[in-house]
Design a protein around this motif. Structure first.
Motif, PDB file in Angstrom:
ATOM      1  N   UNK A  35       0.806  -1.220   0.000  1.00 50.31           N
ATOM      2  CA  UNK A  35       0.000   0.000   0.000  1.00 50.31           C
ATOM      3  C   UNK A  35       0.838   1.268   0.000  1.00 50.31           C
ATOM      4  N   UNK A  36       1.929   1.288   0.843  1.00 49.60           N
ATOM      5  CA  UNK A  36       2.817   2.452   0.884  1.00 49.60           C
ATOM      6  C   UNK A  36       2.063   3.739   1.175  1.00 49.60           C
ATOM      7  N   UNK A  96      -9.778  -0.537   5.494  1.00 46.84           N
ATOM      8  CA  UNK A  96      -9.887   0.920   5.340  1.00 46.84           C
ATOM      9  C   UNK A  96      -8.628   1.485   4.700  1.00 46.84           C
ATOM     10  N   UNK A  97      -7.491   0.969   5.147  1.00 42.91           N
ATOM     11  CA  UNK A  97      -6.225   1.420   4.564  1.00 42.91           C
ATOM     12  C   UNK A  97      -6.205   1.141   3.055  1.00 42.91           C
ATOM     13  N   UNK A 141      -4.922  -9.201   3.096  1.00 43.89           N
ATOM     14  CA  UNK A 141      -6.162  -9.201   3.873  1.00 43.89           C
ATOM     15  C   UNK A 141      -6.644 -10.621   4.158  1.00 43.89           C
ATOM     16  N   UNK A 142      -7.489 -10.761   5.178  1.00 46.45           N
ATOM     17  CA  UNK A 142      -8.013 -12.104   5.449  1.00 46.45           C
ATOM     18  C   UNK A 142      -9.134 -12.426   4.457  1.00 46.45           C
ATOM     19  N   UNK A 143      -9.530 -13.696   4.432  1.00 49.49           N
ATOM     20  CA  UNK A 143     -10.384 -14.195   3.360  1.00 49.49           C
ATOM     21  C   UNK A 143     -11.688 -13.423   3.210  1.00 49.49           C
ATOM     22  N   UNK A 144     -12.394 -13.220   4.336  1.00 50.00           N
ATOM     23  CA  UNK A 144     -13.692 -12.534   4.301  1.00 50.00           C
ATOM     24  C   UNK A 144     -13.567 -11.146   3.697  1.00 50.00           C
ATOM     25  N   UNK A 171     -14.974  -9.268   0.198  1.00 48.32           N
ATOM     26  CA  UNK A 171     -15.773  -8.052   0.151  1.00 48.32           C
ATOM     27  C   UNK A 171     -15.084  -7.002  -0.711  1.00 48.32           C
ATOM     28  N   UNK A 172     -13.740  -6.894  -0.542  1.00 45.66           N
ATOM     29  CA  UNK A 172     -13.008  -5.868  -1.285  1.00 45.66           C
ATOM     30  C   UNK A 172     -13.020  -6.154  -2.786  1.00 45.66           C
ATOM     31  N   UNK A 173     -13.040  -7.437  -3.150  1.00 46.70           N
ATOM     32  CA  UNK A 173     -13.152  -7.790  -4.572  1.00 46.70           C
ATOM     33  C   UNK A 173     -14.378  -7.135  -5.181  1.00 46.70           C
TER      34      UNK A 173
END
Ligand SMILES: Nc1ncnc2c1ncn2[C@@H]1O[C@H](COP(=O)(O)OP(=O)(O)OP(=O)(O)O)[C@@H](O)[C@H]1O
Ligand SMILES: [Mg+2]
Lengths: 293, 293, 359
Positions: free
Chosen positions: C85-86, C139-140, C165-168, C172-174
């Motif tokens: 992310x940086x 959020x980041x 990130x973790x699986x869940x 969601x982010x996908x």
């Protein structure tokens, strides 16, 4: 080179490289080479500079070698510096171990503040404190006579005074590196060794000391170098019989006005320190990058 | 396994005739602890007593600084300190030199750390050795080497030369501190800023420099202290200038009065206040992480 | 449709190794384009060349039809989201988001306004004053996306942004990423080594292996028509039968191996006598088919119920080379599932099998 201009852009990168070059060339390399140049030339009046007598020779070094007392003072400086190094190590090691492995965090930070405050102060003031303590009619003699340990006052200025003052002056340079490396030792290792039946001495010899090797090397290198190159302690706490090699250098420069010979003595001191540093790193099998951080 | 419970049962037996044997067997346990206590007290005494004596002598009426005999309590030496023009002048001289050293060594030390961390492999270790070499060179040698070279190119002893000579090794300190912080810098941050359109200079100013700020503040502090307390190097390059350490040392052998102690006391007080403030600020910063910018 | 990014015969050589073999690639404007491949195959290298942090050893990169050879990273109309992310740790969220605008000399008031707008977009209104370390991982993630979108890039480059990130949260982010891409219309080039991620999110996918481009196509096409053995094995599950091509006719090839003779669709370059593999998906292999070709006699070993489908694991017995096969059985057909330990006949249609050359 390329990597630097690529990372910071050409103007900024060039500026960084220039600053570094100016430092290393103008303040480190060339001055030392100039010193060597001076050391190899005779001390001549200005009119004869560049004349037939102005050539390279080892005369200045041979002078030191042949001098009845200077060679002796040189050896004594080495010996005493080594003594200071061993002494400070012995004084510091138990405390460094305690700080790194035994003490609670509160105790550690309290003690570290206590330790650093005297060292944030002037080196000369630290010397001055010992000057006052060791005075002929000063508190140390008064106390010892009062306690009946001495029948009459003793002259402390001289070898003993220089040793005490130096050990005091460079204590922290020994303590902090050792503390740093001891504190990275996992306490479970000590417990494991004890569990296997090792006694206190063996634990230190086989577990703690090998682990703290880098810190000890760093501490010894710096203490030795600082002691051998010290002018303050011998000047303040010494006696005519306890002259230090640095005092000879000072005298050549500012008493006898023979800078060439002074430079030769300086080069000798520098070489001594380099040999000592490299020798100690080799002895401890530590490389420079991990010793000086 | 099986004889363990027996051993514990034995040790719980109330064996009053065996009491001395019990003590004797505990002795190896108790003795080191006792020895350590003694050593600890000795260490703290060695560390702090000289400074206490130095401070206490300020208040003795005796015109040579000592605490025995006590000729009556006075604050006249402190009053004398503030009327002593020479001391104030020496202080000013030290301050000017320190300012110059900071002005040179912060940028150069930072540049050195950046250049060093941008390189890899052999080039890096060679450069590293050169950059830390001033720390392994005795101060006296740095002093004379600087004097010899810069005299040749027309810069004689004085404030300027003192600044140059001290910078030569203080830059190394700055370099080490900045490089330590740089190791924790994630370089993709630079790429991220570039990718958002920033120029390389802007990335340096807005991303890298703020990241280095804590190290730079620390380095500034160290540079100030090192410059103020330097004696061995400055001795050779001061010309006719008399910075504080030189002044104090010259007084020790000729005309030492408790005014110098008063000066030492003031510096001690300032140091302690400074150290306490530093700790407080650090604590406050840690307890409110959001304010850390 | 126009192309936003074109790679023409691009090659990248590091001192010792060839990280990218000569490849050409077209990314259309406004599409969600994924680059899929195992670790170390050169995905990041490819992305860094597009963003301008690396210069290709040879070949051309065009963005919007313009040659990017002498255009440095900070003047390309791309924005990159890094694996780490940086985010800038010493700047509050809003300054992070507005950094690109700050660089472009926008006034502070307008920057704040713009940051607020983007915070709305990523559903984090009112988070502007927080520091990055005061945010959760997701959020980041979103702040990093907002920061990249702030400079209104033509192309957004994302280097495995969800891998930390973790699986869940990843799932969601996908969905959020996909939705954001639709809404903004920005071209996304998305790197991943997770094939299900690539298939689920993308308009088109490029599959890479060892610096080489294997196939570019829509997810369904990759799944049903893998162009190379690598793609067939990397994308989705497959039953694999090795052998030699003994005949080709029309679009089909006949493969003979240890377990019999099979017919499947073939690639145009396949010739008799070539070593090849036949691939058939678990859901295309079914029990008791009434066909004469493509039949296997297997012994059922294990049975995993997974909800909509159940997977039957079976073995085709053979002295030196027993073959494991899997069948995916829809839950409404569970009655036909073979009993454990019993032998049964499984078959597949030649339409559903692919024969591809394999060394
Ligand atoms: N700066 C470099 N110098 C030399 N080789 C490099 C460099 N960067 C990458 N490589 C090599 O190029 C190849 C591709 O690396 P790259 O980082 O593109 O892989 P990747 O597909 O992103 O892998 P991952 O999924 O693990 O991130 C690797 O073999 C790597 O070792
Ligand atoms: Mg990668």
């Amino acid at each position: 080179m390329n990597e630097i201009t690529q990372r910071f852009g050409r103007p900024l990168g060039a500026c960084f490289i220039l600053l570094v070059l100016l430092w290393l060339a103008g303040l480190v390399l060339v001055p030392n080479l100039t010193m060597l140049d001076f050391a190899l030339r005779p001390n001549l009046p200005a009119t004869q500079l560049g004349g037939p007598k102005d050539g390279y020779s080892f005369d200045n070094f041979l002078y030191l070698w042949n001098h009845p007392s200077h060679g002796w003072i040189f050896l004594k400086t080495i010996w005493s510096s080594a003594l200071v190094t061993v002494l400070t190590f012995l004084i510091c090691y138990p405390l460094a171990y305690w700080l790194g492995q035994v003490s609670t965090p509160r105790q550690t930070s309290a003690l570290l503040v206590l330790l650093t405050v005297p060292y944030l102060m002037n080196e000369v003031l630290r010397g001055l404190a010992w000057y006052i303590i060791l005075a002929f009619d000063g508190p140390l003699n008064a106390a010892l006579v009062h306690l009946g340990l001495l029948s009459e006052p003793v002259r402390w200025y001289g070898d003993g005074g220089v040793l005490a003052g130096m050990a005091y002056a460079y204590l922290l340079f020994m303590l902090l590196p050792i503390y740093n490396s001891v504190s990275t030792l996992d306490h479970a290792q000590i417990d494991a060794a004890r569990d296997l039946g090792a006694g206190t001495l063996r634990i230190h010899r086989r577990v703690v000391l090998p682990h703290a090797k880098v810190g000890i090397a760093t501490g010894c290198v710096f203490t030795f170098m600082l002691a051998a190159g010290s002018y303050m302690a011998p000047a303040l706490l010494g006696a005519p019989g306890s002259r230090w090699f640095t005092q000879l250098i000072y005298d050549w420069f500012f008493e006898s006005g023979n800078w060439n010979r002074g430079a030769a003595y300086g080069v000798t001191l520098l070489v001594l320190c380099l040999v000592a540093v490299l020798g100690m790193l080799r002895l401890f099998q530590v490389n420079l990058t991990s010793a000086v951080k | 396994m099986t004889d363990m419970p027996i051993a514990t049962a034995n040790s719980h037996k109330p064996a009053s005739p065996l009491r001395h044997r019990f003590l004797a067997s505990r002795l190896p346990d108790v003795l080191p602890r006792l020895a350590f206590r003694l050593y600890f007290v000795f260490f703290l005494t060695y560390l702090l007593l000289p400074l206490l004596i130095l401070a206490a002598a300020t208040f003795n009426r005796s015109s040579f600084p000592t605490i025995v005999p006590w000729l009556g309590t006075t604050d006249m030496w402190i009053a004398a300190l503030f009327r002593d023009g020479e001391i104030l002048k020496a202080l000013g001289s030290s301050a000017v030199i320190a300012a110059g050293v900071i002005a040179i060594s912060l940028p150069v030390g930072t540049a050195a750390a950046l250049v060093l961390t941008s390189l890899h492999g052999r080039a890096r270790s060679v450069l590293y050795a050169m950059m830390v070499s001033p720390l392994l060179t005795p101060g006296v040698v740095i002093g004379i080497a600087t004097l010899l070279f810069w005299r040749k190119v027309g810069v004689g002893g004085g404030v300027a030369l003192s600044i140059l000579a001290q910078s030569s090794f203080i830059i190394s300190f700055v370099m080490l501190m900045v490089a330590a912080r740089l190791q924790r810098f994630d370089r993709t941050m630079e790429d991220a800023a570039l990718g958002l359109g920033a120029s390389r200079v802007y990335v340096f100013r807005r991303i890298l420099l703020p990241f280095l700020r804590p190290a730079l503040v620390g380095a500034c502090f160290i540079a100030l202290l090192q410059s103020f307390e330097n004696y061995n190097t400055t001795l050779f390059v001061r010309g006719t200038e008399t910075p504080l350490t030189i002044f104090i040392a010259s007084k020790v052998r000729a005309g030492l009065t408790p005014v110098i102690n008063a000066l030492g006391l003031m510096m001690m007080v300032a140091t302690v206040i400074g150290a306490v403030l530093w700790e407080v600020v650090r604590h406050r910063k840690r307890s409110t992480p959001g304010a850390g910018r | 449709m126009t192309n936003t990014v074109s790679l023409l015969d691009v090659e990248m050589r590091f001192a010792a190794s060839l990280a990218i073999r000569r490849m050409s690639l077209e990314v259309r404007s406004g599409e969600f384009f994924s680059i899929l491949g195992p670790s170390g195959c050169g995905k990041t290298t490819l992305l860094r060349m597009i963003s301008g942090f690396l210069q290709p050893t040879s070949g051309k990169i065009l963005i919007d039809g313009q040659d990017m050879r002498d255009v440095p990273a900070n003047r390309r109309s791309t924005a990159m989201i890094f694996q780490s992310l940086a985010l800038f740790p010493l700047m509050p969220v809003w300054e992070n988001i507005a950094f690109g605008l700050e660089v472009r000399g926008m006034s502070k008031a307008r920057r704040r306004q713009e940051a607020e707008r983007l915070l709305e977009l990523i559903a984090l209104p009112g988070y502007g004053e927080r520091m990055p370390h005061e945010l959760s991982g997701g959020q980041r993630q979103r702040v990093a996306i907002a920061r990249a979108l702030a400079i209104e890039p033509k192309v957004l480059l994302l280097d495995e942004p969800l891998s930390a990130l973790d699986l869940k949260l990843r799932q969601r982010m996908r969905a959020e990423l996909r939705e954001l891409q639709k809404r903004t219309g920005v071209t996304f080039i998305y790197i991943t080594h997770d094939q299900s991620e690539a298939l689920a999110m993308s308009d088109r996918v490029a599959v890479m292996s060892a610096g080489e481009l294997q196939q570019v196509g829509e997810p369904l096409e990759l799944y049903t028509n893998p162009a190379t053995a690598f793609v067939a094995e990397f994308v989705g599950e497959n039953n694999i039968m090795s052998g030699t091509v003994i005949d080709t006719f029309g679009d089909y090839a006949v493969l003979e191996g240890a377990h019999g003779r099979f017919v499947g669709r073939r690639s145009a370059t396949l010739r008799p006598q070539m070593k090849a593999r036949l691939y058939v998906r678990p859901e295309s292999l079914s029990v008791d088919r009434q066909e004469t070709e493509n039949r296997l006699v297997a012994i059922s070993k294990r049975f995993d119920f997974e909800g909509a489908f159940a997977t039957a694991h079976a073995v085709v017995p053979h002295d030196s080379d027993p073959l494991s096969v899997q069948l995916a059985i829809p839950h409404q057909h569970l009655g036909q599932a073979p009993d454990i330990g019993k032998s049964f006949v499984a078959g597949f249609s030649r339409q559903d099998a692919v024969v591809l050359a394999h060394e």
